[in-house]
Design an enzyme around this catalytic site. Structure first.
Site, short mmCIF file in Angstrom:
data_model
loop_
_atom_site.label_atom_id
_atom_site.label_comp_id
_atom_site.label_asym_id
_atom_site.label_seq_id
_atom_site.Cartn_x
_atom_site.Cartn_y
_atom_site.Cartn_z
N HIS A 12 0.99 -1.15 0.10
CA HIS A 12 0.12 0.04 0.04
C HIS A 12 0.69 1.43 0.10
CE1 HIS A 12 0.24 -0.30 4.63
NE2 HIS A 12 1.01 0.41 4.24
N HIS A 59 -1.35 5.09 9.65
CA HIS A 59 0.03 5.53 9.64
C HIS A 59 0.06 6.95 10.33
CE1 HIS A 59 0.19 2.43 6.54
NE2 HIS A 59 1.54 2.47 6.64
N HIS A 192 10.05 -3.86 4.20
CA HIS A 192 10.52 -2.60 4.27
C HIS A 192 10.74 -2.18 5.38
CE1 HIS A 192 5.99 -1.98 4.26
NE2 HIS A 192 6.30 -0.84 4.34
N GLU A 239 3.80 -4.95 8.80
CA GLU A 239 2.51 -4.91 8.25
C GLU A 239 1.97 -6.09 7.56
OE1 GLU A 239 2.82 0.00 6.72
OE2 GLU A 239 3.16 -1.66 5.36
C1 DHB Z 1 6.23 3.39 2.08
C2 DHB Z 1 5.69 2.08 2.12
C3 DHB Z 1 4.57 1.88 3.21
O1 DHB Z 1 4.19 0.70 3.67
C4 DHB Z 1 4.23 3.27 3.68
O2 DHB Z 1 3.04 3.08 4.54
C5 DHB Z 1 4.73 4.34 3.48
C6 DHB Z 1 5.83 4.55 2.66
C7 DHB Z 1 7.62 3.40 1.04
O3 DHB Z 1 8.08 2.37 0.84
O4 DHB Z 1 7.76 4.66 0.45
FE FE Z 2 2.65 1.20 5.40
#
Ligand code: DHB
Ligand code: FE
Length: 278
Positions: A12, A59, A192, A239
């Site tokens: 997302h 977030h 990530h 997540e």
């Molecule tokens: C990114 C990924 C995310 O899940 C998020 O909530 C905000 C930013 C990213 O990779 O930029």
């Molecule tokens: Fe996210």
């Protein structure tokens, strides 16, 4: 009684909203990501859902770090998106399904899940962008129920607890006195990390095992505690708990319809899975 047609899990990342606004779907950077979605849309056209229950994490739009419930659920007639500061367009609101929300709230309460009930709730990119990817052009007219899991601030719920939450949601949907066809979504991940010394960290080996286990052995991931999941997948990779809850809600024979994995988009290893529930 209502029918659970299956589930879709997808990443997302906010930048997706910018790519859609600038029509970059065919751009070489974005194409391998966006090309994952037509088969998911074809499947949706076949199974014809009326309602989407969306497991995601907020977030900082609806909850900030001063107050974060572990599990929360929307019970509103409409859910508005708002500017989160990512520089992407604010998307149209989504209609709620108050009847299903209250049915779930009562059933979850009876099953020892103490949900924070949100009669007003703003939804961020983790809710809006998956719906926009699956129904492009702000064409999603499904009724929705947002269910938020805290994946951002310790202590985080365990994978087992998230799976059990999903199971309780799945059982409750099947007991809902409605002829609605319900799609379950799980958003976020996969690996990530956006900040700190490990910013940019991704773990494709782990992601691939996680995706393959999610179909037939979804509790495989429960061997890892939340801190171990952060270590393995990054501070935001955790997540994936939203995917685990989503999978828990599938009550029938689960089979993989479609998947895509592409690394990276922005800082994230992206995953997409479509699971049927027969
Ligand atoms: C990114 C990924 C995310 O899940 C998020 O909530 C905000 C930013 C990213 O990779 O930029
Ligand atoms: Fe996210």
């Amino acid at each position: 009684m209502a029918t659970i047609v299956g589930s879709i899990a997808t990443s997302h990342i906010p930048a997706i909203g910018g790519a859609i606004a600038k029509q970059k779907q065919q751009d070489p950077y974005w194409k391998p990501f966006f090309d994952g979605f037509p088969p998911a849309r074809d499947w949706i056209a076949k199974v014809k859902p009326d309602v989407a229950v969306v497991f995601y994490n907020d977030h900082g739009l609806n909850f900030f770090l001063d107050k974060i419930p572990t599990f929360s659920i929307g019970a509103a007639p409409v859910y508005h998106n708002a500017d989160e500061g990512w520089g992407i367009p604010t998307l149209a609101p989504h209609q709620g399904d108050e009847d299903l929300s209250w049915h779930l709230i009562d059933a979850l309460n009876a099953n020892e899940f103490d949900m924070t009930v949100c009669q007003e709730m703003q939804v961020d990119h983790a809710f809006t962008l998956p719906l926009e990817l699956l129904w492009p052009g702000q064409k999603c007219n499904l009724r929705t129920v947002p269910i938020c899991i805290n994946t951002v601030l310790f202590p985080l719920p365990s994978a087992l607890r998230c799976y059990r939450l999903g199971q309780a949601v799945g059982r409750a949907i099947e007991a809902w006195d409605s002829d609605a066809r319900v799609l379950i979504l799980g958003t976020g991940g996969l690996s990530h990390q956006l900040e700190g010394k490990r910013a940019g960290f991704m773990n494709p080996e782990f992601d691939q095992v996680f995706m393959s286990k999610l179909v037939d052995d979804p509790l495989w991931v429960a061997r890892y505690s939340p801190p171990e999941l952060v270590e393995l997948t990054g501070t935001q990779g955790v997540e994936l708990l939203n995917w685990v809850a989503m999978r828990g809600a599938l009550t029938g024979r689960v089979s993989l319809v479609h998947q895509n994995y592409h690394i990276p988009i922005s800082n994230t290893a992206t995953g997409l899975m479509v699971l049927a529930n027969d």
